[in-house]
Write an enzyme that holds these catalytic residues in place. Sequence first.
Site, short mmCIF file in Angstrom:
data_model
loop_
_atom_site.label_atom_id
_atom_site.label_comp_id
_atom_site.label_asym_id
_atom_site.label_seq_id
_atom_site.Cartn_x
_atom_site.Cartn_y
_atom_site.Cartn_z
N TYR A 57 0.34 8.78 47.04
CA TYR A 57 0.14 7.35 46.78
C TYR A 57 -1.31 6.99 47.09
O TYR A 57 -1.84 7.41 48.13
CB TYR A 57 1.08 6.51 47.66
CG TYR A 57 1.99 5.67 46.80
CD1 TYR A 57 1.48 4.60 46.08
CD2 TYR A 57 3.34 5.98 46.69
CE1 TYR A 57 2.31 3.85 45.25
CE2 TYR A 57 4.17 5.23 45.86
CZ TYR A 57 3.65 4.17 45.14
OH TYR A 57 4.45 3.44 44.32
N GLU A 59 -2.97 3.54 46.28
CA GLU A 59 -3.33 2.17 45.85
C GLU A 59 -4.74 1.84 46.30
O GLU A 59 -5.14 2.14 47.42
CB GLU A 59 -2.35 1.16 46.45
CG GLU A 59 -1.01 1.14 45.73
CD GLU A 59 -0.07 0.05 46.26
OE1 GLU A 59 -0.40 -0.57 47.28
OE2 GLU A 59 0.98 -0.14 45.64
N ASP A 203 -10.51 -2.33 21.13
CA ASP A 203 -9.37 -1.48 21.47
C ASP A 203 -9.46 -0.23 20.60
O ASP A 203 -9.08 -0.23 19.43
CB ASP A 203 -8.07 -2.24 21.22
CG ASP A 203 -6.85 -1.42 21.65
OD1 ASP A 203 -7.00 -0.20 21.88
OD2 ASP A 203 -5.75 -2.01 21.76
N THR A 229 -6.37 4.16 24.92
CA THR A 229 -5.42 5.13 25.44
C THR A 229 -6.16 6.45 25.55
O THR A 229 -7.25 6.63 24.99
CB THR A 229 -4.21 5.31 24.51
OG1 THR A 229 -4.69 5.75 23.24
CG2 THR A 229 -3.43 4.02 24.35
N LYS A 232 -4.26 9.81 22.25
CA LYS A 232 -4.23 9.87 20.78
C LYS A 232 -5.33 10.85 20.33
O LYS A 232 -5.24 12.02 20.68
CB LYS A 232 -4.32 8.47 20.21
CG LYS A 232 -3.11 7.62 20.66
CD LYS A 232 -3.12 6.19 20.16
CE LYS A 232 -1.94 5.41 20.77
NZ LYS A 232 -1.98 3.98 20.42
N ARG A 238 -0.76 11.01 28.43
CA ARG A 238 -0.43 9.61 28.18
C ARG A 238 -1.03 8.78 29.30
O ARG A 238 -0.67 8.96 30.47
CB ARG A 238 1.08 9.41 28.13
CG ARG A 238 1.75 10.22 27.06
CD ARG A 238 3.12 9.69 26.73
NE ARG A 238 3.00 8.64 25.75
CZ ARG A 238 2.97 8.85 24.43
NH1 ARG A 238 3.05 10.07 23.95
NH2 ARG A 238 2.85 7.85 23.60
C1 PLP Z 1 -1.35 2.92 20.96
C2 PLP Z 1 -2.07 1.63 21.07
C3 PLP Z 1 -1.92 0.79 22.18
C4 PLP Z 1 -0.85 0.95 23.22
O1 PLP Z 1 -0.76 2.09 23.87
P1 PLP Z 1 0.58 2.52 24.63
O2 PLP Z 1 0.09 3.64 25.45
O3 PLP Z 1 1.57 2.88 23.58
O4 PLP Z 1 1.02 1.35 25.45
C5 PLP Z 1 -2.73 -0.34 22.26
N1 PLP Z 1 -3.61 -0.63 21.30
C6 PLP Z 1 -3.75 0.13 20.20
C7 PLP Z 1 -4.75 -0.24 19.17
C8 PLP Z 1 -2.98 1.29 20.05
O5 PLP Z 1 -3.12 2.03 18.95
#
Ligand code: PLP
Length: 423
Positions: A57, A59, A203, A229, A232, A238
């Site tokens: 942990y 925090e 994003d 993220t 991807k 993740r």
């Molecule tokens: C995948 C994605 C998210 C969210 O990610 P999670 O890990 O699934 O919560 C947010 N914004 C965009 C543009 C995404 O493609």
Amino acid sequence: MSLPLSHPALRAADPDLAALVAAEEQLQADTLRLIPSENYVSTAVLEASGTVLQNKYSEGYPGRRYYEGQQIIDQVERLAVTRARSLFGVDHANVQPYSGSPANLAVYLAFAQPGDPVMGMALPMGGHLTHGWGVSATGSWFRGIQYGVHRDTGLIDLDQVRDLALKERPKLIFCGGTALPRTIDFAAFAEIAQEAGALLVADIAHIAGLIAGGAHPSPVPHADIISTTTHKTLRGPRGAMLMARAEHAKAIDKAIFPGLQGGPHNQTTAAIAVALHEAAQPSFRDYSHAVVANAKSLASALLGHGYDLVSGGTDNHLILIDLTSKDVPGKIAAKALDRAGIVVNYNTVPYDPRKPFDPSGIRIGTPSLTSRGLTPDQMPAVAAWIDRAITASRTGDEPALAKIRAEVAELMAAHPAPGLPAG
Ligand SMILES: *Cc1c(COP(=O)(O)O)cnc(C)c1O
């Protein structure tokens, strides 16, 4: 081809669960995975995310924790942060968000108040739920103002973005999305945000790996906040990161902890550090450019089979196919492709006349197949499989789908995926 068994301790302790993991490994090995938000992480990333770091942990932030015993964890998190800053060229990085959605929620928490106007791309146009769409907390706790794409070109309507931004004066403007096949003009968004007095949030969840590898322009220095993220195109575990100029560092850190989250997932932080190290290698530059080259080749082969692609093609890793002219609903096509060993998702297309749960399109992408070493000269064969499967879906020709599945498995056997048990 059967994969060798792995995870001996798991098999001994919980054979039922171990069997499910083995079956998933086999499924991932045998199928052609075209979901653009998915990838195969390396064995190194998998190993890091399965370490005893998860027992701790922590925090707080390095040097400022609420628990003792952080001698090693602090170093792990600092390593991840340093690598993120260097890879993306940013002042500040927070590597603690549990995933992309909580990362985005933290941005709202840091810079807006409930009820404030916030702006993002509409979900059915290719945006993300967390950009202010109604069914998301971000759309019910904030006043979501949504922009879209031009009906004729499929490109983002920047005039609409500007008009709405000047009229509604949102606190935040999100750019980026989940079904955008074209390059995002961060500079144009930044100009609009500045004019409207909004913060620009880029994003880059889908395209972070392309940006890291130089295959898509960077949102630095245009965006005030960068959300991504890590799982991807970046090919990490993740997880997620928030990045910003130094002036926003405190607000972001406070919003993640204690604003929204408790203890960070240290095993994930470690795996993010590994992925960032991998993404800084010359081979990852090659990878990210190969993802785009494959997508362009696949798009042109699909056009050759008479498919309508939103925006007419792609600049990145993603292709959005409008199946209206083929007279097959997206869901029927996606399910037939799945039976043929080709894994995609059904997706709305801009101005879709059908319902989101039964839309007109499918969304595909090349990050995973590129991780398996497929090259542009193999994309015409992939397009031909897609076309055969969609044709078969119209007549319910199951033997044709089974035949494609066998052909796909044969090609996949010749291109083992990273991270899967190897013989
Ligand atoms: C995948 C994605 C998210 C969210 O990610 P999670 O890990 O699934 O919560 C947010 N914004 C965009 C543009 C995404 O493609």
